[in-house]
Design a protein around this motif. Structure first.
Motif, PDB file in Angstrom:
ATOM      1  N   PRO A 256       0.809  -1.235   0.000  1.00  0.00           N
ATOM      2  CA  PRO A 256       0.000   0.000   0.000  1.00  0.00           C
ATOM      3  C   PRO A 256       0.837   1.278   0.000  1.00  0.00           C
ATOM      4  O   PRO A 256       0.415   2.284  -0.578  1.00  0.00           O
ATOM      5  CB  PRO A 256      -0.822  -0.130   1.293  1.00  0.00           C
ATOM      6  CG  PRO A 256      -0.951  -1.595   1.500  1.00  0.00           C
ATOM      7  CD  PRO A 256       0.360  -2.161   1.066  1.00  0.00           C
ATOM      8  N   MET A 257       2.026   1.255   0.612  1.00  0.00           N
ATOM      9  CA  MET A 257       2.884   2.439   0.586  1.00  0.00           C
ATOM     10  C   MET A 257       3.401   2.685  -0.841  1.00  0.00           C
ATOM     11  O   MET A 257       3.476   3.829  -1.288  1.00  0.00           O
ATOM     12  CB  MET A 257       4.081   2.267   1.531  1.00  0.00           C
ATOM     13  CG  MET A 257       3.731   1.909   2.958  1.00  0.00           C
ATOM     14  SD  MET A 257       2.635   3.081   3.757  1.00  0.00           S
ATOM     15  CE  MET A 257       1.143   2.100   3.865  1.00  0.00           C
ATOM     16  N   ILE A 258       3.749   1.599  -1.514  1.00  0.00           N
ATOM     17  CA  ILE A 258       4.203   1.716  -2.906  1.00  0.00           C
ATOM     18  C   ILE A 258       3.066   2.238  -3.776  1.00  0.00           C
ATOM     19  O   ILE A 258       3.248   3.140  -4.592  1.00  0.00           O
ATOM     20  CB  ILE A 258       4.717   0.355  -3.419  1.00  0.00           C
ATOM     21  CG1 ILE A 258       5.948  -0.084  -2.616  1.00  0.00           C
ATOM     22  CG2 ILE A 258       5.032   0.423  -4.916  1.00  0.00           C
ATOM     23  CD1 ILE A 258       6.439  -1.478  -2.960  1.00  0.00           C
ATOM     24  N   ASP A 259       1.878   1.676  -3.575  1.00  0.00           N
ATOM     25  CA  ASP A 259       0.728   2.107  -4.373  1.00  0.00           C
ATOM     26  C   ASP A 259       0.419   3.582  -4.153  1.00  0.00           C
ATOM     27  O   ASP A 259       0.029   4.290  -5.098  1.00  0.00           O
ATOM     28  CB  ASP A 259      -0.501   1.271  -4.014  1.00  0.00           C
ATOM     29  CG  ASP A 259      -0.486  -0.095  -4.683  1.00  0.00           C
ATOM     30  OD1 ASP A 259       0.407  -0.334  -5.514  1.00  0.00           O
ATOM     31  OD2 ASP A 259      -1.378  -0.908  -4.386  1.00  0.00           O
ATOM     32  N   TYR A 260       0.587   4.064  -2.918  1.00  0.00           N
ATOM     33  CA  TYR A 260       0.331   5.483  -2.660  1.00  0.00           C
ATOM     34  C   TYR A 260       1.265   6.369  -3.475  1.00  0.00           C
ATOM     35  O   TYR A 260       0.831   7.338  -4.107  1.00  0.00           O
ATOM     36  CB  TYR A 260       0.479   5.807  -1.170  1.00  0.00           C
ATOM     37  CG  TYR A 260       0.673   7.282  -0.934  1.00  0.00           C
ATOM     38  CD1 TYR A 260      -0.317   8.199  -1.293  1.00  0.00           C
ATOM     39  CD2 TYR A 260       1.858   7.774  -0.392  1.00  0.00           C
ATOM     40  CE1 TYR A 260      -0.131   9.566  -1.109  1.00  0.00           C
ATOM     41  CE2 TYR A 260       2.042   9.127  -0.209  1.00  0.00           C
ATOM     42  CZ  TYR A 260       1.055  10.019  -0.565  1.00  0.00           C
ATOM     43  OH  TYR A 260       1.243  11.372  -0.400  1.00  0.00           O
ATOM     44  N   VAL A 261       2.556   6.050  -3.474  1.00  0.00           N
ATOM     45  CA  VAL A 261       3.510   6.873  -4.226  1.00  0.00           C
ATOM     46  C   VAL A 261       3.227   6.781  -5.723  1.00  0.00           C
ATOM     47  O   VAL A 261       3.285   7.787  -6.442  1.00  0.00           O
ATOM     48  CB  VAL A 261       4.959   6.453  -3.908  1.00  0.00           C
ATOM     49  CG1 VAL A 261       5.945   7.285  -4.730  1.00  0.00           C
ATOM     50  CG2 VAL A 261       5.248   6.623  -2.419  1.00  0.00           C
ATOM     51  N   VAL A 262       2.911   5.588  -6.212  1.00  0.00           N
ATOM     52  CA  VAL A 262       2.566   5.422  -7.628  1.00  0.00           C
ATOM     53  C   VAL A 262       1.342   6.273  -7.973  1.00  0.00           C
ATOM     54  O   VAL A 262       1.341   7.012  -8.974  1.00  0.00           O
ATOM     55  CB  VAL A 262       2.305   3.932  -7.939  1.00  0.00           C
ATOM     56  CG1 VAL A 262       1.659   3.776  -9.308  1.00  0.00           C
ATOM     57  CG2 VAL A 262       3.609   3.138  -7.883  1.00  0.00           C
ATOM     58  N   ALA A 263       0.297   6.185  -7.148  1.00  0.00           N
ATOM     59  CA  ALA A 263      -0.915   6.968  -7.398  1.00  0.00           C
ATOM     60  C   ALA A 263      -0.635   8.461  -7.312  1.00  0.00           C
ATOM     61  O   ALA A 263      -1.164   9.256  -8.101  1.00  0.00           O
ATOM     62  CB  ALA A 263      -1.998   6.574  -6.390  1.00  0.00           C
ATOM     63  N   HIS A 264       0.204   8.846  -6.364  1.00  0.00           N
ATOM     64  CA  HIS A 264       0.564  10.261  -6.195  1.00  0.00           C
ATOM     65  C   HIS A 264       1.230  10.812  -7.460  1.00  0.00           C
ATOM     66  O   HIS A 264       0.832  11.855  -7.987  1.00  0.00           O
ATOM     67  CB  HIS A 264       1.507  10.396  -4.998  1.00  0.00           C
ATOM     68  CG  HIS A 264       1.952  11.789  -4.714  1.00  0.00           C
ATOM     69  ND1 HIS A 264       1.586  12.479  -3.587  1.00  0.00           N
ATOM     70  CD2 HIS A 264       2.742  12.640  -5.410  1.00  0.00           C
ATOM     71  CE1 HIS A 264       2.119  13.683  -3.608  1.00  0.00           C
ATOM     72  NE2 HIS A 264       2.841  13.795  -4.711  1.00  0.00           N
ATOM     73  N   GLU A 265       2.237  10.103  -7.936  1.00  0.00           N
ATOM     74  CA  GLU A 265       2.977  10.616  -9.099  1.00  0.00           C
ATOM     75  C   GLU A 265       2.110  10.607 -10.363  1.00  0.00           C
ATOM     76  O   GLU A 265       2.142  11.563 -11.143  1.00  0.00           O
ATOM     77  CB  GLU A 265       4.257   9.804  -9.313  1.00  0.00           C
ATOM     78  CG  GLU A 265       5.233   9.848  -8.154  1.00  0.00           C
ATOM     79  CD  GLU A 265       5.574  11.253  -7.698  1.00  0.00           C
ATOM     80  OE1 GLU A 265       5.463  12.204  -8.498  1.00  0.00           O
ATOM     81  OE2 GLU A 265       5.939  11.415  -6.519  1.00  0.00           O
ATOM     82  N   GLU A 288      -6.997   5.719   1.161  1.00  0.00           N
ATOM     83  CA  GLU A 288      -6.237   5.680   2.407  1.00  0.00           C
ATOM     84  C   GLU A 288      -4.944   6.468   2.318  1.00  0.00           C
ATOM     85  O   GLU A 288      -3.987   6.210   3.061  1.00  0.00           O
ATOM     86  CB  GLU A 288      -5.904   4.224   2.785  1.00  0.00           C
ATOM     87  CG  GLU A 288      -7.087   3.272   2.762  1.00  0.00           C
ATOM     88  CD  GLU A 288      -7.385   2.711   1.373  1.00  0.00           C
ATOM     89  OE1 GLU A 288      -6.651   3.050   0.422  1.00  0.00           O
ATOM     90  OE2 GLU A 288      -8.368   1.957   1.241  1.00  0.00           O
ATOM     91  N   PHE A 289      -4.869   7.450   1.429  1.00  0.00           N
ATOM     92  CA  PHE A 289      -3.594   8.131   1.173  1.00  0.00           C
ATOM     93  C   PHE A 289      -3.051   8.846   2.402  1.00  0.00           C
ATOM     94  O   PHE A 289      -1.832   8.951   2.579  1.00  0.00           O
ATOM     95  CB  PHE A 289      -3.728   9.107  -0.004  1.00  0.00           C
ATOM     96  CG  PHE A 289      -4.367  10.422   0.323  1.00  0.00           C
ATOM     97  CD1 PHE A 289      -3.597  11.517   0.657  1.00  0.00           C
ATOM     98  CD2 PHE A 289      -5.744  10.568   0.303  1.00  0.00           C
ATOM     99  CE1 PHE A 289      -4.178  12.737   0.959  1.00  0.00           C
ATOM    100  CE2 PHE A 289      -6.342  11.768   0.599  1.00  0.00           C
ATOM    101  CZ  PHE A 289      -5.557  12.864   0.929  1.00  0.00           C
ATOM    102  N   GLN A 290      -3.918   9.357   3.284  1.00  0.00           N
ATOM    103  CA  GLN A 290      -3.437  10.090   4.457  1.00  0.00           C
ATOM    104  C   GLN A 290      -2.624   9.179   5.369  1.00  0.00           C
ATOM    105  O   GLN A 290      -1.572   9.582   5.875  1.00  0.00           O
ATOM    106  CB  GLN A 290      -4.610  10.704   5.220  1.00  0.00           C
ATOM    107  CG  GLN A 290      -5.303  11.858   4.507  1.00  0.00           C
ATOM    108  CD  GLN A 290      -4.511  13.162   4.609  1.00  0.00           C
ATOM    109  OE1 GLN A 290      -3.339  13.163   4.961  1.00  0.00           O
ATOM    110  NE2 GLN A 290      -5.164  14.263   4.292  1.00  0.00           N
ATOM    111  N   ALA A 291      -3.106   7.980   5.599  1.00  0.00           N
ATOM    112  CA  ALA A 291      -2.383   7.039   6.464  1.00  0.00           C
ATOM    113  C   ALA A 291      -1.050   6.644   5.841  1.00  0.00           C
ATOM    114  O   ALA A 291      -0.020   6.579   6.526  1.00  0.00           O
ATOM    115  CB  ALA A 291      -3.239   5.799   6.720  1.00  0.00           C
TER     116      ALA A 291
END
Length: 307
Positions: A256-265, A288-291
């Motif tokens: 999920p941490m990897i997915d957050y950065v991927v989604a962010h970029e 769940e991006f805040q967490a």
């Protein structure tokens, strides 16, 4: 997060980066405090931890704050803080390794400042606790590069196994969660580190290549290319041309941490900024991006292996 651009702005050079190892900083410059001097013949009194909130119930608080600090009782807590006067128009709060620092206009009284502290006490105590936990993690011993050592991979520890062999190789047993590295008997620690780092980077590239298309489809965007990054200060970056860079160190974290950065970029390909519309875009595909953002912000270099 930083918007990088040249002056004057060049659309071809526009890029956005996601901060890596970023503590929460104020825009104010940090002011270093000199160590208090002990007067000749005086009795030495140990100083409190500046991040400490509550004294031991059996130990009454000392009557005066350490030199250069003020002391206030907030509920059951004894709180020391540094007060700086400036030309600013409002009261500013900053938490760092030295505890609470307050910057206030010269015309604001101490009573008004301490009233503001009580109003902000929930935020202050929460940030002091976070800072103490982060400081404690810095004191933890670093990973020892030896057989049986633990290595973070996708959010869980794997056990490092080292075999002396004439041939070199590396293999991961997902069931036993063991990473076996074969090296010649005369190999040094750096050779072991290089082999493990190479495997982690290959894994990062494989997983990034799997996750990028998933979120590109969700966002209905197209990226031109992606590459691994070893940046010391960013988790990732995205240019206006759709060139994505992702820090290989993300492989230490859960998916999920990897997915957050991927989604962010990838969200930057729809909003090249950090406006409310940008964050709404991120949230639309990663609620769940805040967490996830908080976990990455609190994961400093002291929490990761040193290569």
């Amino acid at each position: 997060m930083k918007l990088l651009r040249q002056t004057p702005p060049d659309p071809q050079q526009l890029a956005l980066q996601l901060d890596f190892f970023s503590p929460e900083h104020s825009s104010q410059p940090k002011v270093d405090q000199p160590a208090p001097q002990q007067a000749p013949g005086s009795t030495f009194v140990p100083q409190r931890d500046p991040l400490q909130l509550t004294p031991s119930p059996s130990t009454p608080p000392s009557p005066a704050a350490p030199q250069g600090r003020r002391r206030i009782q907030v509920g059951v807590h004894i709180l020391d803080y540094r007060l700086l006067r400036s030309r600013r128009r409002s009261i500013g709060f900053l938490i760092d390794d030295d505890g609470l620092r307050i910057t206030a206009p010269r015309w604001v009284s101490v009573a008004e400042i301490e009233s503001a502290i009580r109003e902000k006490q929930r935020w202050i105590f929460a940030k002091l606790t976070e800072r103490r936990e982060r400081s404690a993690r810095r004191l933890q011993p670093h990973m020892q590069w030896c057989d049986g050592a633990k290595l973070p991979y996708l959010g869980e520890d794997v056990t490092l196994r080292i075999l002396a062999a004439q041939s070199t190789g590396i293999a991961f047993d997902a069931v036993a969660r063991e990473l076996t590295v074969c090296l010649p008997p005369d190999s040094g620690e750096q050779q072991l580190k290089d082999r493990v780092q190479g495997w982690l980077q290959a894994e990062a590239k494989r997983i990034f290549a799997e996750r990028l298309p998933v979120y590109a489809e969700k966002l209905d965007v197209r990226y031109q290319s992606f590459a691994l990054s070893s940046a010391a200060t960013q988790w990732g970056s995205c240019t206006a041309e759709g060139k994505i860079r992702l820090n290989w160190r993300l492989i230490h974290f859960a998916l999920p941490m990897i997915d957050y950065v991927v989604a962010h970029e990838l969200s930057h390909l729809r909003e090249m900024n950090h406006s409310p519309r940008f964050w709404a875009t991120v949230q639309s595909v990663f609620p769940e991006f805040q967490a996830a953002k908080r976990v990455l912000r609190e994961s400093g270099p002291e929490t990761l292996p040193i290569f």
